[in-house]
Structures are given as C-alpha cells and as structure tokens.
Design an enzyme around this catalytic site. Structure first.
Site, PDB file in Angstrom:
ATOM      1  N   ASP A  44       5.241  -5.675  -3.521  1.00 12.14           N
ATOM      2  CA  ASP A  44       5.613  -4.391  -2.932  1.00 12.14           C
ATOM      3  C   ASP A  44       4.464  -3.852  -2.090  1.00 12.14           C
ATOM      4  O   ASP A  44       3.379  -3.593  -2.605  1.00 12.14           O
ATOM      5  CB  ASP A  44       5.932  -3.385  -4.055  1.00 12.14           C
ATOM      6  CG  ASP A  44       6.312  -2.029  -3.495  1.00 12.14           C
ATOM      7  OD1 ASP A  44       7.469  -1.878  -3.063  1.00 12.14           O
ATOM      8  OD2 ASP A  44       5.450  -1.124  -3.446  1.00 12.14           O
ATOM      9  N   TYR A  49       0.062   1.689   3.058  1.00  8.09           N
ATOM     10  CA  TYR A  49      -0.985   1.132   2.184  1.00  8.09           C
ATOM     11  C   TYR A  49      -2.046   0.413   3.013  1.00  8.09           C
ATOM     12  O   TYR A  49      -3.074  -0.005   2.493  1.00  8.09           O
ATOM     13  CB  TYR A  49      -0.420   0.148   1.150  1.00  8.09           C
ATOM     14  CG  TYR A  49       0.659   0.691   0.234  1.00  8.09           C
ATOM     15  CD1 TYR A  49       0.925   2.059   0.166  1.00  8.09           C
ATOM     16  CD2 TYR A  49       1.404  -0.160  -0.567  1.00  8.09           C
ATOM     17  CE1 TYR A  49       1.928   2.540  -0.668  1.00  8.09           C
ATOM     18  CE2 TYR A  49       2.401   0.326  -1.407  1.00  8.09           C
ATOM     19  CZ  TYR A  49       2.664   1.675  -1.442  1.00  8.09           C
ATOM     20  OH  TYR A  49       3.656   2.148  -2.268  1.00  8.09           O
ATOM     21  N   LYS A  74       7.597  -0.769   3.544  1.00 16.75           N
ATOM     22  CA  LYS A  74       8.229   0.554   3.676  1.00 16.75           C
ATOM     23  C   LYS A  74       7.869   1.231   4.991  1.00 16.75           C
ATOM     24  O   LYS A  74       6.726   1.176   5.433  1.00 16.75           O
ATOM     25  CB  LYS A  74       7.798   1.472   2.515  1.00 16.75           C
ATOM     26  CG  LYS A  74       7.972   0.896   1.141  1.00 16.75           C
ATOM     27  CD  LYS A  74       7.655   1.896   0.039  1.00 16.75           C
ATOM     28  CE  LYS A  74       7.408   1.176  -1.266  1.00 16.75           C
ATOM     29  NZ  LYS A  74       6.053   0.616  -1.396  1.00 16.75           N
ATOM     30  N   HIS A 107      10.301   4.996   3.170  1.00 16.69           N
ATOM     31  CA  HIS A 107       9.335   5.365   2.126  1.00 16.69           C
ATOM     32  C   HIS A 107       9.664   6.715   1.461  1.00 16.69           C
ATOM     33  O   HIS A 107       9.626   6.825   0.240  1.00 16.69           O
ATOM     34  CB  HIS A 107       7.931   5.395   2.741  1.00 16.69           C
ATOM     35  CG  HIS A 107       6.840   5.139   1.753  1.00 16.69           C
ATOM     36  ND1 HIS A 107       5.674   4.481   2.072  1.00 16.69           N
ATOM     37  CD2 HIS A 107       6.715   5.445   0.447  1.00 16.69           C
ATOM     38  CE1 HIS A 107       4.898   4.388   1.005  1.00 16.69           C
ATOM     39  NE2 HIS A 107       5.512   4.975   0.008  1.00 16.69           N
TER      40      HIS A 107
END
Ligand SMILES: NC(=O)c1ccc[n+]([C@@H]2O[C@H](COP(=O)([O-])OP(=O)(O)OC[C@H]3O[C@@H](n4cnc5c(N)ncnc54)[C@H](OP(=O)(O)O)[C@@H]3O)[C@@H](O)[C@H]2O)c1
Length: 279
Positions: A44, A49, A74, A107
């Site tokens: 994931d 990120y 996402k 997201h």
C-alpha cells in the site's frame, strides 16, 4: 501463503497487506524487500507518501515476480480534477517504474472541495485505459459512496479507513458489506505508540491466553471481521508475526471483548472525513 478475499470485480487479494507510510529511500527499499521476502503480496503506497519510487525499486530488486505482487496507490486531494487525476496516475506509474497498478484509490473525499465524483470518473477512465486493474477509495463515508453510485453507476471495490480496536468502524463496515465493498484497515495497530492500543489490558490478556503477540490478536480480530489490515513494520520479526495469523482463531466471546473496546472518539487524530480534508 496467506488466505485471500475476492473483491466484487473478481480481483483476489491477500487478507493482510503491507503498509509503507514513512518507508522512504534506501531504508524503505530494504524494509519493503524484506516484506516481500517474508511473504507479503499487497503493498500500500500513495502519491503523498513520496515513496512510489521506493516501492518500485523494492519490486525491481525482489525475486518475487511483478505479476505475483499487488500494488495499490492513492490520488491526493490536490489532483482531483479529471485531467490532473489522469496525469497523476501516469506519473505514479513512471515513478514506480510499473506498467499498471493493481489498485488505485481516492485518498480522501474532501467534501468541501467537492471534486471526488470528478476524480472517480478519472479512475473509471484510467481503469478502461488499462492503467489500473481495480478502483477504490479511502476514508469515504456512506453518503460519499452513495453519491458515487448515483452519479457514475460504479461502486468502489475497496474502502480503506482508519480501523483498530479503539475505532472499529462498525457502521461503516456494515454499509461497505451491504454494498459489496471490502473494508481495508489503515493504522490497524493504532500506529503503535500513537494510541497504545497494543498495551490495552484486554488485548494483552488475550495475547497471553492465545500465546500470541498483541499485534497478532488485533490483526486476527480484523480478518475475522472480514477486514483487510495493512500493518507497517520496519522489523523483519514483526513483519513475519503480522502475517502469521492464520493458524489460530479467536472465540466469539473474545471477538466481542475486542469489539467492546471501541469508542466514538477513538480516532488517532481529529480526522473525521465528514469535514477533515487532505491535499
Ligand atoms: N488511507 C489513509 O488515509 C491512511 C492513513 C494512514 C495510514 N495508511 C496506510 O496504513 C498503513 C499502516 O498504518 P500505520 O503505518 O499508520 O500504522 P500501523 O501499521 O498501525 O502501526 C505501525 C507502527 O506499529 C509498529 N508495529 C508494527 N508491527 C508491530 C507489532 N507486531 N508489535 C508492535 N509494534 C508493531 C511499527 O513499528 P516498527 O516499524 O518499528 O516495527 C510502527 O511504529 C500505512 O503504512 C499506510 O500504508 C493509510
């Protein structure tokens, strides 16, 4: 080999995935490569990120073939306009060095910004273009999901939400199940020291009773609820234990004990998707 769920569109996913938030750079590559080595097959990640490159590097270095790994990313809130969303998915692929994503999620709904339906139309198109196999969302409430279905006719196959014993999402899970949406748990261990759920006396007592770690009790509880947790760990021993939860079963009474720990204000932070927005 871990057990699997089959999503409403037929995609088969493992019952436990691997979270990669905060896994960046060389250390991130090492942690993710180790996770693949110990048996994780669902990774994931997210544009926000800033580690889609790290995830791609780990896959490239791993001996596990790409087609045996499911990669999920996402779309960030700032890229929810249709054209931006398509370009962002393409950029995610370039950064990760992959030809396709197995899953791509919106997201956060960001309801005040009110572009999530447009973003969803972009994900539907990107799936048709072959950039993404399955499409889903994260942090969506029933009202947001109902609107997607009403305006596009397409329901997400996954909804990734904050879910741990302090916030077990009973109502959201019920809604998801009724609409054939698999609920995925983010921060399944309460992000460890952030809320200390791993030290809750009832969880510690169950860990002693079943001769398992507190983390294993919580992750097993989630899979028995029909939820897919994505724990993150940089330590190989914990990576292994978080995956090894399929050779014991919590009793109905012990499931009820963990269910009773939940509280309305149990979120780690003040991030109710009804008003919280992230870009
Ligand atoms: N969609 C969203 O909005 C959203 C939001 C947050 C997170 N996520 C996703 O969900 C994933 C997981 O959430 P998270 O990373 O916030 O938190 P988490 O997985 O609940 O907890 C991770 C923390 O727990 C520790 N840990 C892991 N296994 C353990 C064990 N068996 N015993 C004791 N401690 C353990 C880890 O430490 P060590 O690394 O030192 O082992 C780390 O500090 C993220 O990585 C990300 O992919 C999504």
């Amino acid at each position: 080999m871990t057990e699997t769920y089959t999503l409403s569109d037929g995609l088969v996913v493992p019952k436990v995935g691997f979270g990669t938030y905060k896994l960046n750079g060389a250390q991130g590559v090492n942690a993710i490569t180790s996770a693949l080595d110990v048996g994780y097959r669902l990774l994931d990640t997210a544009v926000n990120y800033e580690n889609e490159g790290t995830v791609g590097q780990a896959i490239a270095r791993s001996s596990v073939p790409r087609e045996k790994i499911l990669v999920s990313s996402k779309l960030p809130g700032r890229r929810q306009h249709y054209d931006d969303a398509i370009a962002t998915i393409e950029e995610s692929l370039y950064r990760s060095g992959l030809d396709y994503f197995d899953l791509y999620l919106i997201h956060w709904p960001n309801p005040k910004t009110d572009l999530y339906v447009e973003a969803w139309q972009a994900l539907i198109a990107a799936q048709k273009f072959g950039l993404i196999r399955s499409i889903g969302v994260s942090n969506f409430l029933p009202a947001h999901l109902e609107r997607l279905e009403k305006e596009t006719g397409v329901m997400p196959v996954i909804n990734q939400v904050e879910l741990h014993p302090y916030f077990n999402q009973a109502d959201q899970r019920k809604f998801d199940t009724e609409h054939h949406i698999l609920t995925q748990a983010w921060s399944p261990l309460g992000r460890s020291t952030s809320n200390n759920v791993l030290k809750h006396p009832e969880i510690v007592a169950l860990a002693e009773k079943y001769h398992r770690s507190a983390g294993q009790i919580i992750l097993r509880w989630q899979t028995q609820l029909g939820v897919l947790p994505i724990p993150k760990s940089t330590h190989v021993a914990r990576q292994r234990q978080n995956l090894n939860i399929f050779d014991f079963e919590l009793s109905t009474e012990d499931m009820a004990t963990i269910n009773a720990i939940s509280k309305p204000d149990g979120r780690i932070r003040d991030q109710d998707p009804a008003y919280y927005e992230e870009f």
